[in-house]
Write a protein that holds these residues in place. Structure first.
Motif, PDB file in Angstrom:
ATOM      1  N   UNK A 262       3.570  -2.238 -13.719  1.00 23.87           N
ATOM      2  CA  UNK A 262       3.987  -3.262 -12.753  1.00 23.87           C
ATOM      3  C   UNK A 262       3.488  -2.992 -11.339  1.00 23.87           C
ATOM      4  N   UNK A 263       2.838  -1.854 -11.106  1.00 21.57           N
ATOM      5  CA  UNK A 263       2.413  -1.501  -9.753  1.00 21.57           C
ATOM      6  C   UNK A 263       0.890  -1.599  -9.629  1.00 21.57           C
ATOM      7  N   UNK A 264       0.381  -2.254  -8.586  1.00 25.18           N
ATOM      8  CA  UNK A 264      -1.081  -2.415  -8.409  1.00 25.18           C
ATOM      9  C   UNK A 264      -1.718  -1.161  -7.821  1.00 25.18           C
ATOM     10  N   UNK A 265      -1.709  -0.085  -8.588  1.00 28.26           N
ATOM     11  CA  UNK A 265      -2.221   1.183  -8.082  1.00 28.26           C
ATOM     12  C   UNK A 265      -3.724   1.159  -7.857  1.00 28.26           C
ATOM     13  N   UNK A 266      -4.430   0.170  -8.426  1.00 31.24           N
ATOM     14  CA  UNK A 266      -5.870   0.094  -8.217  1.00 31.24           C
ATOM     15  C   UNK A 266      -6.212  -0.166  -6.750  1.00 31.24           C
ATOM     16  N   UNK A 267      -5.251  -0.691  -5.970  1.00 31.40           N
ATOM     17  CA  UNK A 267      -5.493  -0.930  -4.556  1.00 31.40           C
ATOM     18  C   UNK A 267      -5.584   0.372  -3.763  1.00 31.40           C
ATOM     19  N   UNK A 268      -5.204   1.476  -4.376  1.00 32.57           N
ATOM     20  CA  UNK A 268      -5.257   2.771  -3.706  1.00 32.57           C
ATOM     21  C   UNK A 268      -6.473   3.581  -4.119  1.00 32.57           C
TER      22      UNK A 268
END
Length: 470
Positions: A262-268
């Motif tokens: 559920x978390x857009x970790x690709x933005x990091x």
């Protein structure tokens, strides 16, 4: 040469250029001291911290006192310090919560490196420069002080020691955390990382640190740990039982969010080329070196797994049946491991097809190993178990080379992985543009920037206080 950074990745880490030291010029470091009813300890803390930074820190700095809705004289003390000391400002929140204070001040700070420490100064200040140096140099994204490192020197009671170590065991077992100390009040982060990371952190209290570190680690950001000298504050106002309960609730919430994606970790993610592992090796096709290393590691573990299974199955079955069963089980595990670790294929898309193709590769390996066993039996009649294992190892080495070639060229070809990555980028870019349109922005203007949490960005009083703090 570094590539251009798409909106969904962080910019490459750059070394911050040295400027004027002391408090002159634009601050490179902003140290936040969150406080609640600390009228007694606040002034000695800020005076000591300011003197230490002015004497030892080679860059311009700022100290921000973040008052968490104190009901005593803490706001008055903070304002007096801001008036009398250069590079010190005060800021008041009308709601409690250490995480809320840090997120608010860090979100609006203009300093490229952001840090915080507890007002009791339990951590020795000599660790401050080692804490922020990896962030200034561009080596790391976050830095934390660790009381549990081997070279740390810690003075505290048995109860707090037990709670701290038990909490970190829980984090390691439930969230697979690899950092050693989540709750030490001595941390730093680069501003561009904070701008992307903080909107994903929901907690506003004591679990804020843990949630931030877990998300950063899962996103592949580099976390630097500094051993610290730490002396427990016997007058600490932290409610241990309530804090522990809230932390366990936070562990459950974050673990569930990570499990369902559920978390857009690709933005990091960092851009291609910022990681030394992404740099090309002369004369070697892109990605081959990493794939060979990953395949060898997975292959070595799979071989040990296979041999253990074969020895186990051999106790109740003949060599051919034991070999076939061991190969089948290990092949499924090998394909799954290589899919994720060696060739970087994520998600469930194509997983069934990859396993089916992996079974074809397994059949070829079975033919090689079974043929070797048959040839051994025909040549020696009743070979010993040790001889069988030696022949199987040799046959598996040959099958391993063929398996890698088939995996690379047929099961996980480069065009499939490239298409998957491009689809992920397109999907993330479309989602970002849609979010910008919802916010009334032009997609091109909003690209690459994450808004602060709504509760923070919509708070005009907060912005007013930060702009006018002295």
């Amino acid at each position: 040469m570094r590539t251009e950074t798409p909106w969904s990745t962080l910019p490459a880490r750059d070394h911050l250029l040295a400027g004027a030291g002391g408090v002159a010029g634009e601050p490179v470091l902003d140290v936040v001291v969150p406080v609640y009813n600390e009228e007694k300890d606040l002034e000695p803390c800020v005076l000591r911290l300011h003197e230490h930074l002015a004497r030892t820190f080679p860059y311009a700095f700022r100290i921000t006192v973040a008052d968490n809705a104190s009901t005593d004289r803490t706001p008055e003390v903070a304002q007096r310090l801001a008036r009398s000391l250069p590079g010190v400002r005060s800021f008041r929140l009308e709601e409690k919560g250490r995480g809320r204070a840090l997120r608010t001040v860090w979100t609006h700070s203009d300093a490229p490196v952001l840090a915080y420490m507890d007002v009791d100064l339990s951590t020795d200040l000599n660790a401050l420069l080692p804490l922020v140096a990896p962030l200034i140099s561009g080596h790391s994204d976050l830095a934390i002080g660790s009381r549990l490192a081997r070279s740390s020197r810690v003075v505290r009671g048995t109860k707090r020691e037990f709670i701290s170590r038990a909490y970190n065991i829980i984090l390691r077992s439930s969230l697979a955390a690899r950092f050693s100390d989540a709750q030490c009040g001595f941390k730093a982060i680069r501003r561009e990382v904070a701008q992307r990371l903080l909107p994903m952190v929901e907690d506003t209290g004591w679990f804020f640190d843990t949630e931030m570190l877990v998300l950063a680690e899962r996103a592949g950001l580099r976390i630097h740990e500094v051993p610290v000298d730490w002396v427990d504050d016997p007058d600490s106002t932290v409610h241990i039982v309530r804090t522990a309960t809230d932390d366990l609730k936070g562990v459950w919430r974050v673990g569930r969010a990570l499990a369902v994606g559920a978390l857009p970790l690709d933005r990091l993610a960092r851009p291609f080329g910022d990681d030394p592992r992404d740099r090309g090796i002369g004369g070697v096709p892109g990605g081959l070196a990493r794939q060979l290393v990953g395949f060898c590691v997975v292959g070595a573990l799979s071989t040990l797994f296979y041999l253990a299974l074969y020895s186990l199955f051999r106790l109740g079955a003949g060599p051919q049946l034991a070999n076939g069963a061991a190969l089948l089980v290990s092949a499924v595990a090998n394909t799954a491991a290589n899919r994720r670790l060696t060739f970087g294929v994520r998600g469930r898309g194509g997983a069934v097809r990859h396993q089916a193709q992996g079974l074809v590769v397994f059949a070829i390996g079975l033919a090689l190993t079974s043929g070797s066993l048959a040839a051994l039996g025909a040549a020696s009649g009743s070979p010993s178990h040790t001889t069988e294992l030696a022949v199987l190892i040799a046959a598996n080495l040959a099958a391993t080379v063929l398996r890698f070639l088939l995996f690379r060229a047929w099961v996980f070809p480069d065009r499939d992985r490239g298409a998957g990555r491009e689809a992920d980028r397109d999907e993330g870019r479309d989602a970002g543009q849609e979010a910008d349109r919802d916010a009334g922005q032009d997609p091109g203007q909003g690209a690459g920037r994450d808004a602060a949490p709504a509760a923070v960005s919509a708070d005009s009083t907060t912005t007013h206080h930060l702009r006018n703090a002295r």
